[in-house]
Design a protein around this motif. Sequence first.
Motif, PDB file in Angstrom:
ATOM      1  N   LEU A  11      51.340  60.354  19.453  1.00 54.02           N
ATOM      2  CA  LEU A  11      51.831  58.886  19.047  1.00 54.02           C
ATOM      3  C   LEU A  11      51.793  59.393  17.350  1.00 54.02           C
ATOM      4  O   LEU A  11      52.202  58.248  16.481  1.00 54.02           O
ATOM      5  CB  LEU A  11      50.669  57.502  19.058  1.00 54.02           C
ATOM      6  N   GLU A  12      50.848  60.000  16.875  1.00 54.80           N
ATOM      7  CA  GLU A  12      50.289  60.123  15.628  1.00 54.80           C
ATOM      8  C   GLU A  12      51.663  61.079  14.653  1.00 54.80           C
ATOM      9  O   GLU A  12      52.563  61.337  13.427  1.00 54.80           O
ATOM     10  CB  GLU A  12      49.358  61.117  15.669  1.00 54.80           C
ATOM     11  N   ARG A  13      52.424  61.135  15.602  1.00 57.10           N
ATOM     12  CA  ARG A  13      53.487  62.430  15.334  1.00 57.10           C
ATOM     13  C   ARG A  13      54.520  61.038  14.859  1.00 57.10           C
ATOM     14  O   ARG A  13      55.874  61.964  14.103  1.00 57.10           O
ATOM     15  CB  ARG A  13      53.926  63.788  16.132  1.00 57.10           C
ATOM     16  N   MET A  14      54.554  60.308  15.807  1.00 59.54           N
ATOM     17  CA  MET A  14      56.021  59.386  15.604  1.00 59.54           C
ATOM     18  C   MET A  14      55.293  58.331  14.718  1.00 59.54           C
ATOM     19  O   MET A  14      55.407  57.116  15.210  1.00 59.54           O
ATOM     20  CB  MET A  14      56.061  58.933  16.600  1.00 59.54           C
ATOM     21  N   PRO A  15      55.301  58.190  13.362  1.00 55.86           N
ATOM     22  CA  PRO A  15      54.522  57.357  12.410  1.00 55.86           C
ATOM     23  C   PRO A  15      56.181  56.270  12.789  1.00 55.86           C
ATOM     24  O   PRO A  15      55.478  54.742  12.251  1.00 55.86           O
ATOM     25  CB  PRO A  15      54.256  57.707  10.900  1.00 55.86           C
ATOM     26  N   ALA A  16      57.130  56.324  12.626  1.00 55.16           N
ATOM     27  CA  ALA A  16      58.413  55.408  12.144  1.00 55.16           C
ATOM     28  C   ALA A  16      58.233  54.607  14.131  1.00 55.16           C
ATOM     29  O   ALA A  16      59.412  54.092  13.771  1.00 55.16           O
ATOM     30  CB  ALA A  16      59.203  55.646  11.958  1.00 55.16           C
ATOM     31  N   ILE A  17      57.981  54.628  14.590  1.00 55.71           N
ATOM     32  CA  ILE A  17      57.629  54.394  16.269  1.00 55.71           C
ATOM     33  C   ILE A  17      58.848  53.062  15.976  1.00 55.71           C
ATOM     34  O   ILE A  17      57.318  51.732  15.718  1.00 55.71           O
ATOM     35  CB  ILE A  17      56.866  54.407  17.092  1.00 55.71           C
ATOM     36  N   GLN A  26      55.883  49.868  12.531  1.00 60.76           N
ATOM     37  CA  GLN A  26      57.280  49.741  12.086  1.00 60.76           C
ATOM     38  C   GLN A  26      57.331  49.264  13.916  1.00 60.76           C
ATOM     39  O   GLN A  26      58.271  49.189  14.454  1.00 60.76           O
ATOM     40  CB  GLN A  26      57.889  51.102  12.160  1.00 60.76           C
ATOM     41  N   LEU A  27      56.493  48.803  14.535  1.00 63.73           N
ATOM     42  CA  LEU A  27      56.720  48.606  15.944  1.00 63.73           C
ATOM     43  C   LEU A  27      57.036  47.487  16.110  1.00 63.73           C
ATOM     44  O   LEU A  27      56.244  46.495  15.496  1.00 63.73           O
ATOM     45  CB  LEU A  27      55.077  48.565  17.005  1.00 63.73           C
ATOM     46  N   ALA A  28      58.386  47.195  17.176  1.00 68.51           N
ATOM     47  CA  ALA A  28      58.695  46.250  17.152  1.00 68.51           C
ATOM     48  C   ALA A  28      58.614  45.859  19.003  1.00 68.51           C
ATOM     49  O   ALA A  28      58.754  44.806  18.199  1.00 68.51           O
ATOM     50  CB  ALA A  28      60.591  46.095  16.848  1.00 68.51           C
ATOM     51  N   LEU A  29      58.411  46.611  19.749  1.00 73.88           N
ATOM     52  CA  LEU A  29      58.451  45.800  20.714  1.00 73.88           C
ATOM     53  C   LEU A  29      57.561  47.300  21.788  1.00 73.88           C
ATOM     54  O   LEU A  29      57.731  48.540  21.314  1.00 73.88           O
ATOM     55  CB  LEU A  29      59.461  46.282  21.690  1.00 73.88           C
TER      56      LEU A  29
END
Length: 609
Positions: free
Chosen positions: A246-252, A279-282
């Motif tokens: 998850l740290e490698r996906m900061p724009a998830i 940026q988490l929307a869902l």
Amino acid sequence: SGIDVATPNDAPSDKARCLIDQELQRLEDTIRALRSHRNVLAPISQLPPEMLSKIFAYRVAECADSTNPLEWIRVTHVSRHWRAVALDCPSLWGNLIFTRPRWSKEMLKRSKMASLFVKADLSCFTPRIFDAVRLALLHASRIQNLQLRAGSANIERLLTSGPSFQIPMIRSLSLSVPRSLRFGADEDFTLPDTVLTEETPYLRRLELHRVIINWDSQLLKGLTHLTIHDVTTSARPTTDQLMNALERMPAIEVLDIQDALPQPPDGPSSPDRIVNLPQLALLSVTSTVPECVNLVSCITIPASARIHLSCSGTETTGGDFSGVMRVISNPRGATYRQEKDGPPERKVIRVLHIQHEVPISLVVQGWTDALATDEAVPRVNAPDIQLHFSWHYPSQTTVESITASVCKAIPIARLRSLRMAYVDGFSTKMWMSTFGLLHKLHSMHVAGQSAHALVAALHEEIQIETSTSPSATPEGMKGIRRPGLCRKRSAVYFPQLKSLTMEDVSFVDGDTSATTTLSDLQNCLVERSERKAEIQELRLQECSHLLEEDVKALRNFVPSVDWDEIVQGFSEDEESEYGFNDMGGYLFGGYDVYSEDLDLGLDLDFSIF
């Protein structure tokens, strides 16, 4: 006689027919040329080929998920110009259709070097379809979107047919193994170490269903959408591995994990680190309660994110969902600390649906947007909050207590519409304390036996003490009750309630806690009208022990009563007493006027039939 007979004049006749045919052909060519020239003069023919290609691309997108994805090809049959434009636009042919293998090969040729969209469902296929998919994968360097649904053995055959399968331009990747195939169940697919090992800098969406992946894979980097479903316990990541990913996906933006979370540590523990997902929307999670709590305690959830949780109790947790409640009640995840400027703005739930699915499941859905007109219309948009709780020990868990704790955890201060279905143990006190003081609650829909407790709550009064003259109270006496300075006034619970829907409610006469009598409902409506809190709309759906005259009586107290005219729940004796039978006959005093055994001694001068 229909039989050609040779004559001496055949040679001149053939020559004449040949000349006529040539003239007809010349005229047809002239007409075709004139029509083509006429089409050129049409306004739509003045569009540049680039714009016409863009229009065709929209048509291709419309047909992509239809029953006939090749229907768009009809644009090539309109005119020579349109056909030439379509054939000269390789991107139109990149969405390959494998249900027609011959066409997929032709489209692969016409796409030239354009990007490819490869979507193949091989859960049921023919050898020609499989060969067409394999041929498309040979152009892996052009593939931008790859979706494969097949048995694990077939996916392995496709991805390992060459020395090393790499798709450097991929933007969206989906690999799925069905739960069951034509000839039985299938095992999970393990992504080989030699496949998809190179950098995929453009990959943003990754979906894996029953696919085992190395959690240190470069595929788990820079994603905006991650979906992982159904991973065996032995192949699941550790908490550290998941946090590293998850740290490698900061724009998830979308995180969807179903039965794939790591096992939580034994006993209470605090997370070693917190991963921020701004940026988490869902967030969509299906897991056990401990696994869910372990995940959300390690991440921060923005206040604007939609939360969909499906949690099942374990032998240890039973029906205790308090850990999940703490996450829901915290607007930015379990690690949020309130700042000096005050709490952050949270999503405000304006529409709430709660349903008890017998025997051991509760579904809660909440929306931030309220319908502008009829709140009774079923919702079609995805909820902002969706909770599905299930447990295995019903004797130790009360659904009404879980319902009350959920409503305390989510922001419902501005709730406008409420639907409560079959939470039968919800008491009058719970109705009042949970929803009774909400000053925005406009409409309610209640189904099942809890309607009795709701009607009782609508009767109740709130005693409020007010000061007769606050300014006359001496400074030193403020806060001290003195005779003559305070008086009591009454108010009603649910002060803004205007619309009430009652579904599957029994109106049996008698003093029982599980039923609502018509007199109770009528008294409630009258009292609220006298207190200037009138209910303006009453809907009755699939209720029992309710007759037309009862509904007419209710219309004396409510401006609008909508009844579905369903009469049910009466015994045979009651049906005779109230004046109807199963065959639709009218009854007088318990006797059927259509019965041959009935002789009332009346001289009727008309025929009944």
